[in-house]
Scaffold this motif. Structure first.
Motif, PDB file in Angstrom:
ATOM      1  N   PRO A 191      49.411  20.097 -39.174  1.00 45.63           N
ATOM      2  CA  PRO A 191      49.865  19.077 -38.217  1.00 45.63           C
ATOM      3  C   PRO A 191      51.292  18.632 -38.522  1.00 45.63           C
ATOM      4  O   PRO A 191      51.711  18.600 -39.688  1.00 45.63           O
ATOM      5  N   ILE A 243      54.308  15.588 -37.547  1.00 49.67           N
ATOM      6  CA  ILE A 243      54.487  14.248 -36.994  1.00 49.67           C
ATOM      7  C   ILE A 243      55.972  13.912 -36.967  1.00 49.67           C
ATOM      8  O   ILE A 243      56.671  14.072 -37.966  1.00 49.67           O
ATOM      9  N   PRO A 275      50.003  14.388 -27.415  1.00 50.57           N
ATOM     10  CA  PRO A 275      50.584  15.374 -28.324  1.00 50.57           C
ATOM     11  C   PRO A 275      50.335  16.819 -27.866  1.00 50.57           C
ATOM     12  O   PRO A 275      49.504  17.064 -27.005  1.00 50.57           O
ATOM     13  N   THR A 314      48.812  20.282 -28.663  1.00 49.13           N
ATOM     14  CA  THR A 314      47.799  20.907 -29.509  1.00 49.13           C
ATOM     15  C   THR A 314      47.836  22.415 -29.289  1.00 49.13           C
ATOM     16  O   THR A 314      47.613  22.884 -28.173  1.00 49.13           O
ATOM     17  N   ARG A 320      52.701  15.603 -33.037  1.00 47.27           N
ATOM     18  CA  ARG A 320      52.699  14.247 -32.476  1.00 47.27           C
ATOM     19  C   ARG A 320      54.109  13.673 -32.477  1.00 47.27           C
ATOM     20  O   ARG A 320      54.865  13.857 -33.433  1.00 47.27           O
ATOM     21  N   THR A 360      49.104   3.208 -33.641  1.00 50.30           N
ATOM     22  CA  THR A 360      48.112   4.155 -34.156  1.00 50.30           C
ATOM     23  C   THR A 360      48.695   5.141 -35.157  1.00 50.30           C
ATOM     24  O   THR A 360      47.988   6.024 -35.640  1.00 50.30           O
ATOM     25  N   ALA A 361      50.002   5.004 -35.470  1.00 49.23           N
ATOM     26  CA  ALA A 361      50.671   6.000 -36.307  1.00 49.23           C
ATOM     27  C   ALA A 361      50.010   6.154 -37.670  1.00 49.23           C
ATOM     28  O   ALA A 361      49.913   7.260 -38.208  1.00 49.23           O
ATOM     29  N   SER A 373      47.094   6.220 -38.569  1.00 48.86           N
ATOM     30  CA  SER A 373      45.819   6.935 -38.610  1.00 48.86           C
ATOM     31  C   SER A 373      46.000   8.446 -38.679  1.00 48.86           C
ATOM     32  O   SER A 373      45.019   9.167 -38.837  1.00 48.86           O
ATOM     33  N   TYR A 374      47.244   8.945 -38.585  1.00 50.11           N
ATOM     34  CA  TYR A 374      47.482  10.379 -38.583  1.00 50.11           C
ATOM     35  C   TYR A 374      47.934  10.858 -39.961  1.00 50.11           C
ATOM     36  O   TYR A 374      48.379  10.075 -40.792  1.00 50.11           O
ATOM     37  N   HIS A 375      47.844  12.170 -40.177  1.00 53.37           N
ATOM     38  CA  HIS A 375      48.363  12.742 -41.412  1.00 53.37           C
ATOM     39  C   HIS A 375      48.959  14.115 -41.112  1.00 53.37           C
ATOM     40  O   HIS A 375      48.578  14.768 -40.136  1.00 53.37           O
ATOM     41  N   MET A 429      51.204   8.608 -44.090  1.00 54.60           N
ATOM     42  CA  MET A 429      50.825   9.787 -43.316  1.00 54.60           C
ATOM     43  C   MET A 429      50.973  11.073 -44.125  1.00 54.60           C
ATOM     44  O   MET A 429      50.354  12.090 -43.815  1.00 54.60           O
ATOM     45  N   TRP A 458      51.389  17.636 -47.875  1.00 58.66           N
ATOM     46  CA  TRP A 458      52.234  17.235 -46.755  1.00 58.66           C
ATOM     47  C   TRP A 458      53.657  16.944 -47.232  1.00 58.66           C
ATOM     48  O   TRP A 458      53.864  16.365 -48.296  1.00 58.66           O
TER      49      TRP A 458
END
Length: 592
Positions: free
Chosen positions: A193, A195, A227, A229, A237, A245-246, A248-250, A274, A280
């Motif tokens: 993922p 970001i 986003p 996918t 994203r 809500t940022a 909550s993502y990783h 994140m 990451w």
């Protein structure tokens, strides 16, 4: 004799065939109305020339106009998405037709020999890809893009496996474009993922626009969604720093222009959260702002040293070492790219350094292009105060820059700073406050270079016809005198001359200090030249030493702080001692 020269018509025709809109052509060529473009199109048959083109070619032309733009509006970003979707449908129809023809051809030619069949198979269209389908793409497919990179871009790309990278760079060296490519490549090859964090939603959307364009141009892949996918489950994203809500993502995190984002400590905690897991990576890119910005301690290493006695005397690499890219004691891989570095590495055809230096002056040029931080100790304005003026202008839903009447019939004030030997003349349009809790808003900034005073006066007249201007403050120094006299012809009651002296200059600057300190001024935060212009204003004494005055890189030899002075000329109408007590009437929309 025609009012417009053949040269103007030729340029207009060229832009029309490149799919510029009539309004964009009129603005580019300083024509009074888009109607003249429609007239020429009908008279000379320009539309017929376009209709002979394939629709796919027309879309490609229009995308070539929109994608390279530095500051895209929300409408332009939406247009890019719609054009790409349209092109996808056209290509899908073409592929369906080709597949049908290939099937018919194969049925009619079963008697061909095996060798002939092999030749035909090699020319059959590739299988139709679904949207966001990245299956079968290998590392080799990215090589054409990498081959076109400049040396400094390749160096930063090669360092992508460092867990933390920090790139301090000049404006316009392709850093955001490169990060969009890198993230897309990593997402396709690994499924990880990605970001993107930016100061505002439109800035975040720039990453998305670049990624869609790169996928289409280099990989033949259509990307949609927000986003995005991918078929391998990788998610890209695009977030602004006020996203609820940022956290909550990783994934791998890219932080864009972090030296121009307020409350960097909060942002950095968010980015770190994140990218907590060791797989990451975090990438920070930015043009420098001020040593007073919260992010400076992060860049300089002082934050890493703070509270650790064993680290107090740890030395970080010099500026020159970072220009080569180097891993520092705090495990950040730091890289510096000035405009001179970029030119040495192959980007010399993109820039005229001498012209930029003349245009911006030493302080602003060094900050925006040579990776030098401003020191608020030398400036009249504190960076933290100037920073608060740079906002997300998406909230200004009562201003539409491209409309015939951008601000309807609302009152505006204007300020003009004349050009000197080499710098540009600057004209600003400011919305004055109409209530106690309002401030001034810088709606638009225009720069005119290499033109005489008649041309500049004509440009002011065109803006005067589009805006309800009740005041125009003009510095009558040099070329400004001629501009002032011509503006009097159509705005006699609105135009006001400003003659420079120690007293008048002090009054201008003191007024600006008052509105900035009281948070009564706002401008588009994506325009970094305005903040740089404010930070260039310094205190000094007069030649006699008997009085205090203010200076900037504004001499005939160097330029400037022209945007600052243009804004101060617009605000000259309001008295220094001003008190208002009325309720706010700003038309504002909710934050994204």
């Amino acid at each position: 004799m025609s009012k417009y020269s053949d040269e103007i018509k030729t340029v207009a025709r060229s832009l029309f065939l490149k799919k510029w809109t009539p309004k964009e052509i009129a603005e580019e060529l300083s024509l009074p109305s888009p109607r003249i473009i429609y007239y020429w199109s009908d008279k000379y048959g320009w539309a017929d020339l376009l209709s002979a083109e394939d629709l796919d070619d027309l879309i490609a032309r229009r995308l070539q106009v929109l994608i390279p733009k530095d500051k895209k509006t929300v409408l332009e970003l939406d247009e890019i998405d719609r054009l790409i979707d349209k092109e996808i449908k056209i290509r899908a129809q073409k592929n369906k037709h080709l597949e049908k023809m290939a099937t018919i051809g194969a049925a009619n030619n079963d008697h061909y020999c095996q060798d002939e069949s092999d030749d035909q198979d090699s020319e059959k269209p590739q299988r139709k890809r679904k949207k966001n389908d990245v299956s079968g793409i290998t590392e080799a497919d990215f090589q054409p893009f990498i081959d076109n990179l400049f040396a400094y871009q390749k160096k930063f790309l090669d360092a992508r496996f460092n867990r933390i990278r920090n790139w301090l760079k000049s404006r316009q060296v392709g850093a955001t474009w490169l990060m969009a490519f890198e993230a897309l490549m990593d997402a396709i090859l690994t499924g990880d993922p990605q970001i993107f964090l930016s100061a505002s939603r439109p800035q975040a959307e720039v990453f998305r626009t670049y990624i869609i364009a790169i996928a289409r141009e280099y990989l033949g892949v259509t990307l949609t969604g927000n986003p995005i996918t991918l078929s391998n489950s990788a998610v890209l994203r695009f977030l602004s720093t006020n996203s609820n809500t940022a956290q909550s993502y990783h994934g791998h995190v890219y932080v864009d222009e972090y030296f121009w984002i307020r409350d960097f400590k909060k942002l950095n905690r968010l980015a770190s959260a994140m990218a907590t897991h060791k797989q990451w990576r975090k990438t920070y890119i930015s043009t420098p702002s001020s040593k007073m910005h919260q992010a400076y301690a992060f860049w300089s290493g002082e934050e890493w040293k703070k509270g650790k006695k064993e680290r107090e005397n740890v030395e970080f690499p010099e500026f020159s070492a970072m220009q080569q890219g180097i891993l520092c004691p705090d495990r950040q891989w730091r890289f510096i790219t000035t405009i001179e570095d970029a030119c040495r590495d192959g980007a010399d055809k993109l820039f005229d350094i001498d012209e930029l230096r003349d245009e911006y002056g030493e302080i602003a040029f060094n900050q925006l292009y040579m990776c030098v931080f401003t020191d608020s100790g030398d400036s009249v304005f504190k960076y933290t105060q100037v920073e608060q003026c740079a906002i997300n202008t998406e909230l200004w839903n009562d201003y539409a820059a491209n409309d015939d009447r951008p601000f309807a019939n609302r009152e505006v004030w204007a300020g003009y700073d004349p050009s000197r030997t080499t710098d540009k003349a600057t004209f600003v349009i400011v919305a004055p406050p109409v209530a106690e809790d309002e401030g001034f808003r810088v709606l638009a900034v225009f720069k005119w270079h290499g033109m005489n005073f008649k041309y500049q006066a004509s440009q002011i007249k065109k803006l005067y016809q589009r805006f309800h201007m009740t005041y125009i403050g003009i510095d009558i120094t040099g070329i400004g005198r001629g501009v002032y006299e011509m503006v009097q012809d159509f705005a006699l009651r609105e135009v006001s001359p400003i003659s420079y002296s120690v007293e008048s200059k002090n009054r201008l600057v003191m007024k600006m200090i008052d509105v900035v300190e009281n948070k009564r001024l706002a401008w588009d935060g994506s325009d970094k030249t305005i903040a740089a212009s404010f930070m260039a204003i310094r205190r000094t004494s007069t030649a006699s030493g008997n009085a205090m005055t203010f200076v900037a890189d504004r001499s005939e030899e160097t330029g400037h702080a022209d945007v600052f002075f243009a804004i101060s000329h617009a605000l000259y109408k309001e008295p220094l001692n001003n008190e208002r007590k009325r309720k706010s009437t700003w038309a504002m929309s909710k934050a994204a």
